[in-house]
Design a protein around this motif. Structure first.
Motif, PDB file in Angstrom:
ATOM      1  N   GLU A 119      81.961 -18.528 -73.377  1.00 52.20           N
ATOM      2  CA  GLU A 119      80.503 -18.358 -73.377  1.00 52.20           C
ATOM      3  C   GLU A 119      79.787 -19.696 -73.269  1.00 52.20           C
ATOM      4  N   ILE A 120      78.702 -19.717 -72.483  1.00 54.17           N
ATOM      5  CA  ILE A 120      77.812 -20.877 -72.436  1.00 54.17           C
ATOM      6  C   ILE A 120      76.407 -20.381 -72.782  1.00 54.17           C
ATOM      7  N   ASN A 121      75.919 -20.806 -73.916  1.00 54.49           N
ATOM      8  CA  ASN A 121      74.579 -20.390 -74.339  1.00 54.49           C
ATOM      9  C   ASN A 121      73.925 -21.499 -75.140  1.00 54.49           C
ATOM     10  N   PRO A 122      73.009 -22.228 -74.580  1.00 49.94           N
ATOM     11  CA  PRO A 122      72.443 -21.988 -73.259  1.00 49.94           C
ATOM     12  C   PRO A 122      73.158 -22.774 -72.153  1.00 49.94           C
ATOM     13  N   LEU A 123      73.068 -22.176 -70.963  1.00 50.18           N
ATOM     14  CA  LEU A 123      73.428 -22.886 -69.731  1.00 50.18           C
ATOM     15  C   LEU A 123      72.100 -23.426 -69.204  1.00 50.18           C
ATOM     16  N   VAL A 124      71.982 -24.753 -69.149  1.00 51.24           N
ATOM     17  CA  VAL A 124      70.648 -25.300 -68.860  1.00 51.24           C
ATOM     18  C   VAL A 124      70.581 -25.940 -67.477  1.00 51.24           C
ATOM     19  N   THR A 125      69.395 -25.846 -66.888  1.00 53.11           N
ATOM     20  CA  THR A 125      69.122 -26.597 -65.666  1.00 53.11           C
ATOM     21  C   THR A 125      68.205 -27.766 -66.029  1.00 53.11           C
ATOM     22  N   THR A 126      68.484 -28.927 -65.426  1.00 49.05           N
ATOM     23  CA  THR A 126      67.644 -30.118 -65.605  1.00 49.05           C
ATOM     24  C   THR A 126      67.424 -30.710 -64.218  1.00 49.05           C
ATOM     25  N   LEU A 127      66.605 -31.763 -64.172  1.00 47.90           N
ATOM     26  CA  LEU A 127      66.395 -32.418 -62.876  1.00 47.90           C
ATOM     27  C   LEU A 127      67.693 -33.033 -62.366  1.00 47.90           C
ATOM     28  N   GLN A 128      68.600 -33.404 -63.324  1.00 43.02           N
ATOM     29  CA  GLN A 128      69.873 -34.029 -62.922  1.00 43.02           C
ATOM     30  C   GLN A 128      70.954 -33.001 -62.558  1.00 43.02           C
ATOM     31  N   GLY A 129      70.713 -31.740 -62.878  1.00 40.65           N
ATOM     32  CA  GLY A 129      71.723 -30.728 -62.544  1.00 40.65           C
ATOM     33  C   GLY A 129      71.902 -29.712 -63.667  1.00 40.65           C
ATOM     34  N   VAL A 130      73.045 -28.988 -63.611  1.00 39.00           N
ATOM     35  CA  VAL A 130      73.318 -27.894 -64.546  1.00 39.00           C
ATOM     36  C   VAL A 130      74.264 -28.389 -65.642  1.00 39.00           C
ATOM     37  N   TYR A 131      74.034 -27.977 -66.903  1.00 36.31           N
ATOM     38  CA  TYR A 131      74.901 -28.386 -68.011  1.00 36.31           C
ATOM     39  C   TYR A 131      75.218 -27.209 -68.938  1.00 36.31           C
ATOM     40  N   ALA A 132      76.426 -27.227 -69.492  1.00 32.62           N
ATOM     41  CA  ALA A 132      76.758 -26.318 -70.589  1.00 32.62           C
ATOM     42  C   ALA A 132      76.314 -27.004 -71.878  1.00 32.62           C
ATOM     43  N   ALA A 133      75.157 -26.603 -72.413  1.00 36.10           N
ATOM     44  CA  ALA A 133      74.621 -27.275 -73.593  1.00 36.10           C
ATOM     45  C   ALA A 133      75.383 -26.864 -74.849  1.00 36.10           C
TER      46      ALA A 133
END
Lengths: 288, 361
Positions: free
Chosen positions: B183-197
């Protein structure tokens, strides 16, 4: 009866193992009494040419089926290789695989069941005691002396608890058409829905006992799917809440998989729920 | 077995899933030396295996100046009763949007199921219960190595396509690590790209050996001891000890005790085909629990031999009263052996449990 009668030809995979050998003898003793065919061949890689209680052993399922007419297999293969054994059986043309083995990794079970489906092979189990149609045939490890022939189907996720219920029924003079243990693992081949659908088509089955446990919601799904009179028993009402598996499990199961909420949902569907195994015969009489 | 967040992130990272820059510390002072790697503004996350960690005070924000104080504070806390021994210090991400993605085993379809929500975060469970459409559920055949594009489109809906490779990598983790849940929660989008927070990974207990995991940390020491003998064992807080064979029958015995208003001390399933030795260990283990004054042994089965069970009980020779109900091979011999040594063997579950109730009062 469902899944087969006394004419069913059976093979045993890992017939040379301790459990495989022991239960081959018991299955064939039952077949002799019922006048059935029983176990006609066994499989154990590298052990072709041997005999186990008079049953010839082959290296592969394919070789066994070349010499013998069989459509069902009882799988006693150890956990790490059991998924592969089910796929081998399905690939060779086995139509019904009963998987007794416990502790099979769930990913192996998912793959084997999906592969078997592609080959039109029905899987019962894993981690199950098999099935027993009194007076007809026995596939697996159920103690046969507790059962008597009759009109009540039994389907259960448990092993020994099933024997307990069958014993209660028999002692109350209520016979069984077929007793099916579908297995206690999270991923199993035949679910309550599948088994109840078979019971519905069986002219000898007039009512069904559904024995469930904590976890999942397959009991409710099954009971909803059938028009047959059903009596249920759910083990684990006193059990501490099952360890939740993150958010995903809760979401899939609608937030509830514990026994109490299962019982509540069954009551809400007007399904009789026995408070203990010894109450089941009385409830069955009421619905018959 | 559940992995901790930092362990799960190491696995995810190995599969090409971007995770925030972070360091693991075991002492507050360690944080200072590592700050330059992370930039100003960090998140300190207690590495404890509890749900709702953030709400329970297990996640704190800090800047360079306050990092060491914040670390001290977090190390001094207990999160839902669990002491904090390790902290993951991570860069703070400039979050654009939070998504939710998880892959689990779907019992009903017997296949992996991908769950995806456009709004991730801590409230996902409640949101899903309130509004089923908030989470998309897509099952994938376990025979496929990758999530096929048509299913990926269904999973994503209107969400950005750049999430697709991450979700597919998570599916690889799920398959290859024998996961029950990834599980990835949250899966975040940023200006630099996507991250598994955040990251969660639960490994199938039946696959620990082939995943190279020697010790199941989720079990207590006594439970591990029980596992060595092949028992499944759970401690409860009552006075009536319980030994059964098969999970269903053992659970049912506990239920029956509750039905008669008693309280069970434990759950112990000896497993199939128990011999004298195993029964003896089981009886000794349960008898060693404080407060147990009576033990119900409820065994039923084709393989279980009653004479072996009887010998095991007699060999254990424990102080609490042992009440036996068993049926199976060599029942008569078992009954004779037990009677010789003054033990009671009863005919049914109900009578055995009632007899135990009388002793426990």
């Amino acid at each position: 009866m469902i899944y087969g009668d006394k004419n069913l030809g059976v093979i045993v995979q890992n017939i040379t193992g301790r459990q495989g050998t022991f239960h081959t003898e018991l299955m064939n003793a039952y077949a002799r009494e019922a006048g059935g065919r029983g176990v006609v061949a066994g499989v154990a890689p590298g052990k072709a040419g041997r005999e186990v209680h008079g049953v010839p052993v082959y290296n592969t399922v394919k070789e066994a089926l070349r010499e013998h007419d069989a459509t069902a297999s009882v799988v006693f293969v150890p956990a790490g290789a059991a998924g592969d054994a089910v796929m081998e059986a399905a690939h060779a043309g086995i139509e019904l695989a009963v998987v007794i083995t416990e502790h099979i990794p769930v990913h192996d079970a998912m793959k084997a069941i999906a592969y078997a489906k592609l080959h039109d092979c029905t899987v019962i189990g894993p981690n199950c005691p098999g099935l027993l149609s009194p007076g007809e045939c026995k596939l697996g490890i159920m103690p046969a002396h507790l059962a008597t022939r009759g009109e009540v189907g039994v389907v259960s996720r448990s092993g020994t608890l099933t024997y307990e219920v069958v014993d209660e029924l028999t002692r109350a003079g209520i016979g069984q058409s077929t007793v099916v243990g579908i297995g206690g693992d999270p991923v199993i081949g035949q679910t309550f829905v599948d088994v109840l659908a078979r019971f519905e088509e069986d002219p000898h089955t007039k009512a069904v006992v559904v024995i469930g446990e904590v976890g999942g919601n397959l009991e409710e799904e099954g009971v909803r799917s059938t028009d047959l009179p059903v009596v249920t028993y759910i083990a684990g009402v006193s059990a501490p809440p099952e360890k939740r598996m993150g958010h995903a499990g809760a979401i899939i199961e609608g937030g509830e998989g514990d026994a109490r909420s299962k019982v509540r949902r069954l009551h809400a569907q007007n399904i009789p729920v026995a408070s203990r195994p010894s109450e089941i015969p009385k409830l069955i009489r009421e619905v018959l | 077995m559940k992995l901790l967040e930092y362990e799960a992130k190491r696995v995810f990272s190995g599969y090409g899933i971007p995770v925030p820059k972070g360091v693991l510390i075991r002492e507050p002072e360690e944080v200072t030396a590592r700050l330059p790697e992370l930039g100003d503004g960090v998140v300190l996350k207690a590495q404890v295996d509890v749900g709702g960690r953030g709400k329970a005070g297990g996640v704190l924000m800090a800047d360079d100046a306050s990092a060491i104080e914040t670390a001290r504070e977090l190390f001094s806390r207990e999160i839902k009763g669990v002491p904090v021994r390790e902290i993951l210090v991570e860069e703070r991400l400039p979050i654009d949007h939070e998504y939710y993605v998880s892959i689990a085993v779907d019992r009903s379809s017997r296949q992996p199921v991908v769950l995806f929500a456009d709004a991730g975060g801590v409230e996902i469970e409640n949101k899903a219960l309130e509004d089923e459409s908030a989470v998309r559920k897509v099952v994938v055949s376990p025979l496929l190595r990758d999530i096929p594009p048509f299913l990926m489109r269904e999973i994503l809906g209107g969400a950005p396509k750049e999430l697709a490779p991450v979700i597919n990598s998570l599916y690889h983790v799920f398959q290859e690590k024998d996961a029950m849940l990834a599980e990835i929660n949250p899966l975040v989008t940023t200006l630099q790209g996507v991250y598994a927070a955040d990251a969660k990974l639960v490994v199938d207990d039946n696959a620990l050996a082939r995943q190279g995991i020697a010790v199941n940390r989720d079990l207590s020491e006594r439970e591990r001891e029980a596992e060595k003998h092949g028992f499944s064992y759970v401690e409860l807080d009552g006075t009536i000890g319980v030994i059964g064979n098969g999970a269903g029958l053992t659970m049912s015995t506990l239920d029956l005790i509750e039905f008669y208003n008693g309280r069970a001390a434990n759950f112990l399933d000896v497993g199939g085909g128990a011999d004298q030795e195993r029964v003896m260990h089981a009886v000794k283990l349960v008898a060693s629990m404080p407060g147990v004054n009576v033990i119900v042994v409820n065994l039923l089965g084709g393989i279980t031999r009653c004479d072996e069970v009887a010998k095991g009980i007699i060999a254990a020779g424990v102080a609490p009263t042992v009440i036996v109900r068993m049926a199976g091979t060599n029942e008569e011999e078992g009954r004779r052996l037990l009677a010789e040594c003054g033990y009671r063997m009863l005919e049914s579950m109900d009578t055995a449990v009632k007899a135990a109730m009388e002793v426990s009062l």
